[in-house]
Design a protein around this motif. Structure first.
Motif, PDB file in Angstrom:
ATOM      1  N   VAL A 119      70.264 -27.649  -5.049  1.00  0.00           N
ATOM      2  CA  VAL A 119      69.583 -26.934  -6.135  1.00  0.00           C
ATOM      3  C   VAL A 119      69.011 -27.942  -7.122  1.00  0.00           C
ATOM      4  CG1 VAL A 119      69.887 -25.328  -8.058  1.00  0.00           C
ATOM      5  CG2 VAL A 119      70.973 -24.855  -5.856  1.00  0.00           C
ATOM      6  N   ALA A 120      67.691 -27.982  -7.194  1.00  0.00           N
ATOM      7  CA  ALA A 120      66.991 -28.821  -8.182  1.00  0.00           C
ATOM      8  C   ALA A 120      66.697 -27.932  -9.380  1.00  0.00           C
ATOM      9  CB  ALA A 120      65.731 -29.422  -7.572  1.00  0.00           C
ATOM     10  N   SER A 121      65.450 -27.879  -9.808  1.00  0.00           N
ATOM     11  CA  SER A 121      65.060 -27.057 -10.951  1.00  0.00           C
ATOM     12  C   SER A 121      63.540 -27.056 -11.056  1.00  0.00           C
ATOM     13  CB  SER A 121      65.640 -27.641 -12.242  1.00  0.00           C
ATOM     14  OG  SER A 121      65.044 -27.052 -13.377  1.00  0.00           O
TER      15      SER A 121
ATOM     16  N   VAL B 248      65.911 -26.100  -3.650  1.00  0.00           N
ATOM     17  CA  VAL B 248      65.693 -24.861  -4.404  1.00  0.00           C
ATOM     18  C   VAL B 248      65.295 -25.200  -5.843  1.00  0.00           C
ATOM     19  CG1 VAL B 248      66.772 -22.737  -5.231  1.00  0.00           C
ATOM     20  CG2 VAL B 248      67.405 -23.659  -2.997  1.00  0.00           C
ATOM     21  N   PHE B 249      64.301 -24.474  -6.339  1.00  0.00           N
ATOM     22  CA  PHE B 249      63.805 -24.712  -7.693  1.00  0.00           C
ATOM     23  C   PHE B 249      63.962 -23.440  -8.544  1.00  0.00           C
ATOM     24  CE2 PHE B 249      61.265 -27.206  -4.673  1.00  0.00           C
ATOM     25  CZ  PHE B 249      61.479 -28.495  -5.151  1.00  0.00           C
TER      26      PHE B 249
ATOM     27  N   THR C 171      61.569 -21.168  -4.545  1.00  0.00           N
ATOM     28  CA  THR C 171      61.553 -21.089  -6.004  1.00  0.00           C
ATOM     29  C   THR C 171      62.293 -19.816  -6.399  1.00  0.00           C
ATOM     30  OG1 THR C 171      59.433 -19.929  -5.996  1.00  0.00           O
ATOM     31  CG2 THR C 171      59.350 -22.330  -6.238  1.00  0.00           C
ATOM     32  N   ILE C 172      62.871 -19.827  -7.603  1.00  0.00           N
ATOM     33  CA  ILE C 172      63.573 -18.628  -8.086  1.00  0.00           C
ATOM     34  C   ILE C 172      62.957 -18.189  -9.412  1.00  0.00           C
ATOM     35  CG2 ILE C 172      65.778 -17.607  -8.769  1.00  0.00           C
ATOM     36  CD1 ILE C 172      67.199 -19.738  -7.112  1.00  0.00           C
ATOM     37  N   GLY C 173      62.428 -16.970  -9.429  1.00  0.00           N
ATOM     38  CA  GLY C 173      61.862 -16.405 -10.657  1.00  0.00           C
ATOM     39  C   GLY C 173      60.363 -16.633 -10.743  1.00  0.00           C
TER      40      GLY C 173
END
Ligand SMILES: NC(=O)c1ccc[n+]([C@@H]2O[C@H](COP(=O)([O-])OP(=O)(O)OC[C@H]3O[C@@H](n4cnc5c(N)ncnc54)[C@H](O)[C@@H]3O)[C@@H](O)[C@H]2O)c1
Length: 270
Positions: free
Chosen positions: A139-141, A182-183, A234-236
């Motif tokens: 998990v990155a960002s 994952v971002f 990506t999340i969101g």
């Protein structure tokens, strides 16, 4: 990769996104070894998971290389095998500019966010490459591609995770190990408080007028990325939009975020 019957090691399982990933994996029929600094957090996850022997807790500081290197044996003693590692644990930095950021804070963020992931991957790679099919999710960002003022070191640590993970993907192409980066955008967790960082008005990341995504949704996206062997996720809506904008016009994206997020530093960046 199919989830049911598999064994996953999840760091950061004592709170927020990591907990939701652990709960979703368990609900999907997998076993989970939860890893976290927080014993009470892991205990809470165990209670919520209600999965008996399919869930184990491991209180480990991922910055401690020796402790992480002992994990594969500890997990194997309980679950017999390991099919995947999901590196979720992370911290943010104090919301101050690089000029004012003390070295201990810089080292802490790099040690947890970057070195923690490196320690986990190095420790488990021998186990994972030996399996017919396995997975690594880091998990990155959104901060890895969209710099937030006051989070320069955090963003740099996550950019390092991004590249490290993509290189792992390349190196493992001819093996059975799937690799995913994952971002997440802003997720409504207690990451600021858990990182010992004061945030004006609230203790949750991305609070106030900024629209956040729930950790439950983050868990759903991450587990789906495992099931579908995604290269990246990506999340969101914020993470998806900035992903495109930062590639299309990086200077504009950087300036836009600096202006929108200037209240985090309590000043204008104009
Ligand atoms: N919350 C957000 O807005 C957001 C946005 C983008 C990326 N992320 C990333 O998602 C991940 C999870 O964040 P979250 O929001 O769920 O945070 P959180 O604070 O709710 O959970 C993080 C967990 O990591 C654990 N942890 C911290 N340092 C550790 C260490 N040295 N060893 C072992 N465990 C440690 C904490 O105890 C905590 O349980 C982090 O990597 C974070 O950078 C979060």
């Amino acid at each position: 990769m199919e989830i049911a019957g598999k064994v996953f090691v999840v760091t950061g399982a004592g709170n927020g996104i990591g907990r939701e990933v652990a709960l979703r994996l368990v609900a999907g029929g997998a076993s989970v070894a939860g890893v976290d600094l927080s014993g009470p957090g892991l205990q809470e996850t165990r209670t919520l998971a209600d999965a008996g022997s399919r869930y184990s807790s491991h209180v480990v500081d991922i910055t401690d290389r020796d402790a992480v290197e002992a994990l594969p044996d500890a997990v194997a003693a309980t679950h017999e095998q390991v099919d995947g590692i999901i590196n979720v644990a992370g911290v943010i930095q104090k919301f101050v500019k690089v000029l004012d950021l003390p070295y201990p804070e810089i080292e802490k963020v790099m040690n947890v966010n970057f070195w923690g992931v490196v320690h986990m991957c190095k420790a488990f790679l021998p186990v994972l490459v030996a399996r017919q099919e396995a997975t690594i999710v880091n998990v990155a960002s959104m901060g890895a591609y969209a710099p937030v003022p006051g989070q320069a070191l955090y963003g740099a640590s996550k950019a390092a995770v991004k590249l490290f993970t993509e290189a792992l993907y390349a190196e493992l192409l001819d093996t059975g190990v799937h690799v995913t980066v994952v971002f997440p955008g802003a997720i409504s967790t207690g990451i600021a408080a858990n990182s010992g960082v004061a945030l004006a008005g609230d203790d949750s990341a991305g609070s106030g007028s900024y629209r956040t995504t729930s950790p439950v949704e983050a868990g759903r996206v991450i587990v789906q990325a495992i099931e579908k062997d995604r290269f990246r996720a990506t999340i969101g809506p914020d993470a998806a939009a900035m992903d495109r904008l930062a590639r299309l016009n990086p200077r504009y994206a950087t300036t836009l975020i600096a202006r929108k997020m200037s209240d985090l530093l309590g000043e204008s960046t104009r």
